[in-house]
Design a protein around this motif. Sequence first.
Motif, PDB file in Angstrom:
ATOM      1  N   MET A   1       1.017  -0.994   0.247  1.00 42.63           N
ATOM      2  CA  MET A   1       0.079   0.071   0.024  1.00 42.63           C
ATOM      3  C   MET A   1       1.059   1.105   0.224  1.00 42.63           C
ATOM      4  SD  MET A   1      -3.259   0.949   3.041  1.00 42.63           S
ATOM      5  CE  MET A   1      -3.889  -0.590   2.595  1.00 42.63           C
ATOM      6  N   GLN A   2       0.673   2.621  -0.694  1.00 41.02           N
ATOM      7  CA  GLN A   2       0.861   3.771  -1.008  1.00 41.02           C
ATOM      8  C   GLN A   2       1.074   4.431  -0.017  1.00 41.02           C
ATOM      9  OE1 GLN A   2       1.935   2.742  -4.045  1.00 41.02           O
ATOM     10  NE2 GLN A   2       1.785   4.200  -4.829  1.00 41.02           N
ATOM     11  N   ASN A   3       2.214   4.942   0.594  1.00 41.55           N
ATOM     12  CA  ASN A   3       2.332   5.845   1.868  1.00 41.55           C
ATOM     13  C   ASN A   3       1.130   7.021   2.160  1.00 41.55           C
ATOM     14  OD1 ASN A   3       4.488   4.309   2.586  1.00 41.55           O
ATOM     15  ND2 ASN A   3       5.990   6.195   1.477  1.00 41.55           N
ATOM     16  N   HIS A   4       0.387   7.843   1.289  1.00 39.60           N
ATOM     17  CA  HIS A   4      -0.476   8.446   1.283  1.00 39.60           C
ATOM     18  C   HIS A   4      -1.880   7.690   0.481  1.00 39.60           C
ATOM     19  CE1 HIS A   4       3.214  10.746   1.583  1.00 39.60           C
ATOM     20  NE2 HIS A   4       2.263  11.468   2.945  1.00 39.60           N
ATOM     21  N   ILE A   5      -2.846   7.770   0.809  1.00 38.10           N
ATOM     22  CA  ILE A   5      -3.971   7.637   0.387  1.00 38.10           C
ATOM     23  C   ILE A   5      -5.205   9.148   0.136  1.00 38.10           C
ATOM     24  CG2 ILE A   5      -6.301   5.935   0.349  1.00 38.10           C
ATOM     25  CD1 ILE A   5      -4.624   4.466   3.162  1.00 38.10           C
ATOM     26  N   LEU A   6      -5.218   9.139  -0.761  1.00 32.75           N
ATOM     27  CA  LEU A   6      -6.314  10.205  -1.174  1.00 32.75           C
ATOM     28  C   LEU A   6      -8.057   9.345  -1.670  1.00 32.75           C
ATOM     29  CD1 LEU A   6      -5.464  13.193  -3.960  1.00 32.75           C
ATOM     30  CD2 LEU A   6      -8.051  11.843  -4.254  1.00 32.75           C
ATOM     31  N   PHE A   7      -9.312   9.928  -0.744  1.00 34.01           N
ATOM     32  CA  PHE A   7      -9.974   9.788  -1.210  1.00 34.01           C
ATOM     33  C   PHE A   7     -10.440  10.628  -1.972  1.00 34.01           C
ATOM     34  CE2 PHE A   7      -8.437   7.710   3.010  1.00 34.01           C
ATOM     35  CZ  PHE A   7      -8.968   6.128   3.186  1.00 34.01           C
ATOM     36  N   ILE A   8     -11.472  10.204  -3.451  1.00 36.67           N
ATOM     37  CA  ILE A   8     -11.828  11.030  -4.031  1.00 36.67           C
ATOM     38  C   ILE A   8     -13.514  10.937  -3.642  1.00 36.67           C
ATOM     39  CG2 ILE A   8     -11.747   9.652  -5.571  1.00 36.67           C
ATOM     40  CD1 ILE A   8     -10.974  12.455  -6.940  1.00 36.67           C
ATOM     41  N   ASP A   9     -14.281  12.028  -4.017  1.00 39.89           N
ATOM     42  CA  ASP A   9     -15.664  11.895  -4.983  1.00 39.89           C
ATOM     43  C   ASP A   9     -16.091  13.066  -5.380  1.00 39.89           C
ATOM     44  OD1 ASP A   9     -18.413  10.557  -3.481  1.00 39.89           O
ATOM     45  OD2 ASP A   9     -19.310  12.556  -3.671  1.00 39.89           O
ATOM     46  N   THR A  10     -16.720  12.811  -6.606  1.00 40.89           N
ATOM     47  CA  THR A  10     -17.254  13.988  -6.849  1.00 40.89           C
ATOM     48  C   THR A  10     -18.633  14.352  -7.278  1.00 40.89           C
ATOM     49  OG1 THR A  10     -17.803  12.442  -8.953  1.00 40.89           O
ATOM     50  CG2 THR A  10     -15.453  13.781  -9.228  1.00 40.89           C
ATOM     51  N   ILE A  38      -9.107  14.136   0.380  1.00 43.78           N
ATOM     52  CA  ILE A  38      -9.271  14.678   1.876  1.00 43.78           C
ATOM     53  C   ILE A  38      -7.878  13.149   1.536  1.00 43.78           C
ATOM     54  CG2 ILE A  38      -9.473  14.373   3.846  1.00 43.78           C
ATOM     55  CD1 ILE A  38     -11.924  13.862   3.711  1.00 43.78           C
ATOM     56  N   ILE A  39      -6.704  13.800   1.643  1.00 49.71           N
ATOM     57  CA  ILE A  39      -5.055  13.042   2.383  1.00 49.71           C
ATOM     58  C   ILE A  39      -4.753  12.256   3.086  1.00 49.71           C
ATOM     59  CG2 ILE A  39      -3.041  13.165   1.289  1.00 49.71           C
ATOM     60  CD1 ILE A  39      -3.786  14.754  -1.049  1.00 49.71           C
ATOM     61  N   TYR A  40      -5.225  11.668   3.718  1.00 49.54           N
ATOM     62  CA  TYR A  40      -3.952  10.985   4.770  1.00 49.54           C
ATOM     63  C   TYR A  40      -3.079   9.826   4.835  1.00 49.54           C
ATOM     64  CZ  TYR A  40      -8.907  11.021   6.209  1.00 49.54           C
ATOM     65  OH  TYR A  40     -10.253  11.254   6.671  1.00 49.54           O
ATOM     66  N   THR A  41      -2.182   9.614   5.929  1.00 45.80           N
ATOM     67  CA  THR A  41      -0.681   9.170   5.673  1.00 45.80           C
ATOM     68  C   THR A  41      -2.047   7.704   4.957  1.00 45.80           C
ATOM     69  OG1 THR A  41      -0.774   8.519   8.333  1.00 45.80           O
ATOM     70  CG2 THR A  41       0.226  10.572   7.174  1.00 45.80           C
ATOM     71  N   ARG A  42      -0.656   6.458   5.392  1.00 40.01           N
ATOM     72  CA  ARG A  42      -2.146   5.444   5.764  1.00 40.01           C
ATOM     73  C   ARG A  42      -1.917   5.074   7.266  1.00 40.01           C
ATOM     74  NH1 ARG A  42       3.343   1.127   3.481  1.00 40.01           N
ATOM     75  NH2 ARG A  42       1.949  -0.155   4.194  1.00 40.01           N
ATOM     76  N   ASP A  43      -1.282   5.126   7.754  1.00 40.93           N
ATOM     77  CA  ASP A  43      -1.703   5.321   9.224  1.00 40.93           C
ATOM     78  C   ASP A  43      -3.423   5.871   9.216  1.00 40.93           C
ATOM     79  OD1 ASP A  43       0.325   3.425   9.586  1.00 40.93           O
ATOM     80  OD2 ASP A  43       1.722   5.273   9.814  1.00 40.93           O
ATOM     81  N   GLY A  44      -3.878   5.975   8.576  1.00 40.27           N
ATOM     82  CA  GLY A  44      -5.332   7.020   9.159  1.00 40.27           C
ATOM     83  C   GLY A  44      -4.397   8.427  10.172  1.00 40.27           C
ATOM     84  N   ALA A  45      -3.747   9.257   9.864  1.00 39.73           N
ATOM     85  CA  ALA A  45      -3.031  10.723   9.994  1.00 39.73           C
ATOM     86  C   ALA A  45      -3.863  11.507   9.031  1.00 39.73           C
ATOM     87  CB  ALA A  45      -2.392  11.093  10.218  1.00 39.73           C
ATOM     88  N   GLU A  46      -5.107  12.312   8.632  1.00 34.21           N
ATOM     89  CA  GLU A  46      -5.365  13.659   7.808  1.00 34.21           C
ATOM     90  C   GLU A  46      -4.623  13.953   7.622  1.00 34.21           C
ATOM     91  OE1 GLU A  46      -8.513  16.900   6.607  1.00 34.21           O
ATOM     92  OE2 GLU A  46      -9.213  14.908   7.723  1.00 34.21           O
ATOM     93  N   LEU A  47      -3.964  14.240   6.106  1.00 33.00           N
ATOM     94  CA  LEU A  47      -2.536  15.678   5.804  1.00 33.00           C
ATOM     95  C   LEU A  47      -3.288  17.144   5.569  1.00 33.00           C
ATOM     96  CD1 LEU A  47      -0.236  13.478   4.569  1.00 33.00           C
ATOM     97  CD2 LEU A  47      -0.482  13.961   7.028  1.00 33.00           C
ATOM     98  N   ALA A  92      -1.804  18.671  -8.528  1.00 32.79           N
ATOM     99  CA  ALA A  92      -0.866  18.755  -8.568  1.00 32.79           C
ATOM    100  C   ALA A  92      -0.877  18.419  -6.975  1.00 32.79           C
ATOM    101  CB  ALA A  92      -0.747  20.041  -7.202  1.00 32.79           C
ATOM    102  N   ASP A  93      -2.255  17.956  -6.929  1.00 35.56           N
ATOM    103  CA  ASP A  93      -1.866  16.436  -5.530  1.00 35.56           C
ATOM    104  C   ASP A  93      -1.856  15.318  -5.775  1.00 35.56           C
ATOM    105  OD1 ASP A  93      -2.089  18.655  -2.980  1.00 35.56           O
ATOM    106  OD2 ASP A  93      -4.388  18.509  -2.492  1.00 35.56           O
ATOM    107  N   LEU A  94      -2.268  14.956  -6.255  1.00 38.83           N
ATOM    108  CA  LEU A  94      -2.044  13.615  -7.213  1.00 38.83           C
ATOM    109  C   LEU A  94      -0.642  12.985  -7.724  1.00 38.83           C
ATOM    110  CD1 LEU A  94      -5.069  13.145  -9.675  1.00 38.83           C
ATOM    111  CD2 LEU A  94      -5.087  11.880  -7.164  1.00 38.83           C
ATOM    112  N   LYS A  95       0.197  14.455  -7.279  1.00 41.67           N
ATOM    113  CA  LYS A  95       1.752  14.353  -8.418  1.00 41.67           C
ATOM    114  C   LYS A  95       2.655  13.945  -7.425  1.00 41.67           C
ATOM    115  CE  LYS A  95       1.331  13.878 -12.784  1.00 41.67           C
ATOM    116  NZ  LYS A  95       2.541  13.058 -13.749  1.00 41.67           N
TER     117      LYS A  95
END
Length: 233
Positions: A1-10, A38-47, A92-95
């Motif tokens: 799993m990546q170090n960061h997770i981006l949750f998206i909705d449209t 919303i961007i989180y670390t893989r441990d669940g901390a919101e960035l 920019a966030d995805l990159k």
Amino acid sequence: MQNHILFIDTETTGLPIDWTQPYSNNANWPYAVQVSWIIYTRDGAELKREDHYISDNDFEISPQALKIHGITRDFLTQNGQPRKFVMDLLYADLKHYQPMVVGHYMELDYNITGADFYRLGMDNPIASLPMYCTMLGSSQYTRNPQATYLRLGQLYSTLFNKPLHHQHNAMVDAEATAACFFEILRNGGITDGAIEKQRADRERRRHQPALKSGCGLSGLLLFAFTLLIAYWL
């Protein structure tokens, strides 16, 4: 799993007419009216989190979509921002974070953002990133034999024993998707193997050979997904 997770909705102007069409067929693809992530670390901390409405006036919101999310043209004029500004932020966030991208029905969010990136002459960074769909992952919680997957509100209430209020606001849904993801992860329901299986299934759907009738199997699957979206929204 990546170090960061981006949750998206449209939230959108409607539904695609034909999921097999390229983005160059502009009339086929709905526009985003709200994009939230919303961007989180893989441990669940919101960035960080971003919540944006689109103010461009090059689209019409279908009556069906308006009934679902209630976002009007007047609201967008007063509260929206240019599509280019919003999609530049997402790009920019995805990159920068190179996250795994998660949505509840990721296929929809992938294509909605893909179409809007295309309209701006930009590539879609999500295409090169790992993805996970909590809708597809919800099958382990279904109790109704006639339902293959759970709606976001159903999954949320199943996991947390309380209703999800104010659905069909993209930020609310992104928050709920994140909560569901981390709860399923905590329960052992999301593994590297499960993520890889979703990736392999996506690739298989995209490369299915055509049937003898001339209708590609992938086209049939996409048609079924279209029916599913109509039910989901």
